[in-house]
Design an enzyme around this catalytic site. Structure first.
Site, PDB file in Angstrom:
ATOM      1  N   HIS A 186       0.812  -1.227   0.000  1.00 55.76           N
ATOM      2  CA  HIS A 186       0.000   0.000   0.000  1.00 55.76           C
ATOM      3  C   HIS A 186       0.845   1.277   0.000  1.00 55.76           C
ATOM      4  O   HIS A 186       0.292   2.361  -0.198  1.00 55.76           O
ATOM      5  CB  HIS A 186      -0.923   0.029   1.221  1.00 55.76           C
ATOM      6  CG  HIS A 186      -1.919  -1.093   1.265  1.00 55.76           C
ATOM      7  ND1 HIS A 186      -2.748  -1.393   0.210  1.00 55.76           N
ATOM      8  CD2 HIS A 186      -2.215  -2.003   2.240  1.00 55.76           C
ATOM      9  CE1 HIS A 186      -3.509  -2.443   0.531  1.00 55.76           C
ATOM     10  NE2 HIS A 186      -3.195  -2.824   1.752  1.00 55.76           N
ATOM     11  N   ASP A 207      -2.758 -11.093  -1.464  1.00 50.98           N
ATOM     12  CA  ASP A 207      -3.259 -10.472  -0.239  1.00 50.98           C
ATOM     13  C   ASP A 207      -4.740 -10.095  -0.459  1.00 50.98           C
ATOM     14  O   ASP A 207      -5.153  -9.852  -1.597  1.00 50.98           O
ATOM     15  CB  ASP A 207      -2.430  -9.217   0.042  1.00 50.98           C
ATOM     16  CG  ASP A 207      -2.738  -8.562   1.379  1.00 50.98           C
ATOM     17  OD1 ASP A 207      -1.983  -8.780   2.330  1.00 50.98           O
ATOM     18  OD2 ASP A 207      -3.749  -7.825   1.449  1.00 50.98           O
ATOM     19  N   HIS A 221      -6.137  -7.471   0.024  1.00 47.67           N
ATOM     20  CA  HIS A 221      -6.297  -6.064  -0.373  1.00 47.67           C
ATOM     21  C   HIS A 221      -5.516  -5.766  -1.650  1.00 47.67           C
ATOM     22  O   HIS A 221      -4.481  -6.370  -1.906  1.00 47.67           O
ATOM     23  CB  HIS A 221      -5.804  -5.152   0.752  1.00 47.67           C
ATOM     24  CG  HIS A 221      -6.501  -5.390   2.058  1.00 47.67           C
ATOM     25  ND1 HIS A 221      -5.952  -6.180   3.050  1.00 47.67           N
ATOM     26  CD2 HIS A 221      -7.702  -4.982   2.504  1.00 47.67           C
ATOM     27  CE1 HIS A 221      -6.800  -6.231   4.069  1.00 47.67           C
ATOM     28  NE2 HIS A 221      -7.873  -5.516   3.762  1.00 47.67           N
ATOM     29  N   ASP A 262      -4.157 -12.497   4.675  1.00 45.19           N
ATOM     30  CA  ASP A 262      -5.331 -11.950   5.365  1.00 45.19           C
ATOM     31  C   ASP A 262      -6.645 -12.262   4.647  1.00 45.19           C
ATOM     32  O   ASP A 262      -7.707 -11.830   5.092  1.00 45.19           O
ATOM     33  CB  ASP A 262      -5.187 -10.443   5.605  1.00 45.19           C
ATOM     34  CG  ASP A 262      -4.764  -9.672   4.373  1.00 45.19           C
ATOM     35  OD1 ASP A 262      -4.659 -10.283   3.281  1.00 45.19           O
ATOM     36  OD2 ASP A 262      -4.534  -8.451   4.497  1.00 45.19           O
TER      37      ASP A 262
HETATM   38 ZN   LIG Z   1      -4.036  -7.028   3.278  1.00 46.20          ZN
END
Ligand SMILES: [Zn+2]
Length: 326
Positions: free
Chosen positions: A133, A169, A171, A256
């Site tokens: 990120h 992941d 995200h 996650d």
């Molecule tokens: Zn994540």
């Protein structure tokens, strides 16, 4: 008996970042991952908890390929000042944050150079804080420096051959995607929850200019199970990998999406994690003479994280590396 080809690397400096306040991205994560990988190795891989790091000045110099110098300096100054928030409500800084983030980037730089020089073929880097990120000039989503983008950039600069970054992941890796979005030499494949943090990663984000078609996002509704998650990932990987013919694979290995995770919102199990890990290993064998660098991202349920990391490295260690070396 032959030496294991898979190396797990970490460094104690990665423990120094302490966001506090019950933050899910704690040092405990790395401790459980390393304990599980040591307990599960059985000669199949080696674990180096104190892997050597390049000099900090070299890491900072190379990080400027990925981040503005101002951003690097802001993380350093904020860490000097101690506890506080940087750029967003989820990036809390402690005195050890800069040291840990720099060590994480240093492990990525060292492994990428080793891969480029042929001294390493397959590794899992147990690092924190995570990477994907972090933007060019902003910390975001628990991430300060983008070690994954750094690793891919170092390999592609060393070889002038394409590299594929794959991200399973839960995200979207907004920072990684943005860095390589208009590039033809680095592909980016991500499967993730959508709409969800960080808000990017729609199916229409496919790259721009020379990079048109080298980015592939598969946004999934929350609650995706093993079959949905893995099929989406495998399809996108095949599509971009066969087009790019990468010389190395870099993995944003976030766990996650596991059903027990308090953050990811997906329903992946250990079976799915094994399948995703087999897919990236197979991609490395097929296109990249086995060369693969996997880098820890998210994963916030400690037991699930430990299990998933062990299963992931088991799959990385399940095939011989470099039999058809280019
Ligand atoms: Zn994540």
């Amino acid at each position: 008996m032959t030496q294991p080809v898979v190396i797990v690397r970490s460094n104690p400096r990665c423990l120094a970042h302490d966001p506090g306040l019950g933050h899910p991205e704690s040092a405990r994560r790395l401790e459980v991952v390393l304990a599980a990988l040591e307990a599960g190795a059985a000669g199949r891989w080696t674990v180096d908890r104190e892997a050597p790091l390049p000099p900090d000045d070299d890491v900072i110099g190379t990080l400027r390929w990925i981040h503005d110098a101002d951003h690097i300096e802001r993380v350093r100054r904020a860490s000097e000042e101690g506890a506080g928030w940087l750029d967003s409500h989820d990036c809390r800084v402690s005195r050890g944050t800069f040291d840990a983030a720099l060590a994480a980037a240093g492990l990525a730089l060292g492994a990428a150079l080793d891969l480029a020089n042929g001294r390493l073929q397959r590794a899992f880097l147990a690092i924190r804080p995570p990477s994907h990120h972090a933007e060019r000039s902003a910390a975001r989503g628990f991430c300060f420096f983008n070690a994954v983008a750094l690793a891919a950039e170092v390999v592609v600069q060393a070889w002038n051959r394409p590299v594929l970054v794959v991200d399973f992941d839960a995200h979207h890796g907004n920072g990684t995607q943005r860095h390589f979005y208009d590039r033809s030499d680095v592909g980016y494949v991500s499967v993730h929850g959508y709409p969800a943090f960080p808000g990017s990663g729609g199916a229409d984000e496919t790259g721009a200019g020379a990079g048109a078609g080298t980015t592939r996002n598969v946004p999934l509704a929350p609650g995706a199970d093993d079959a949905v998650y893995c099929e989406a990932f495998e399809g996108a990987l095949e599509e971009v990998g066969s087009r790019l013919q990468p010389a190395a694979i870099v993995v944003s290995a976030g766990f996650d999406a596991h059903v027990a995770d308090p953050v990811g919102g997906m329903r992946l199990t250990e079976v799915g994690v094994r399948r995703l890990s087999a897919a990236v290993t197979g991609a490395a064998e097929r296109w990249a003479s086995g060369r693969l660098l996997s880098i820890l991202e998210g994963g916030f349920d400690l037991q699930a994280l430990a299990n998933c990391a062990r299963i992931h490295v088991e799959e990385l260690a399940s095939t011989e590396v470099g039999k058809a070396d280019a």
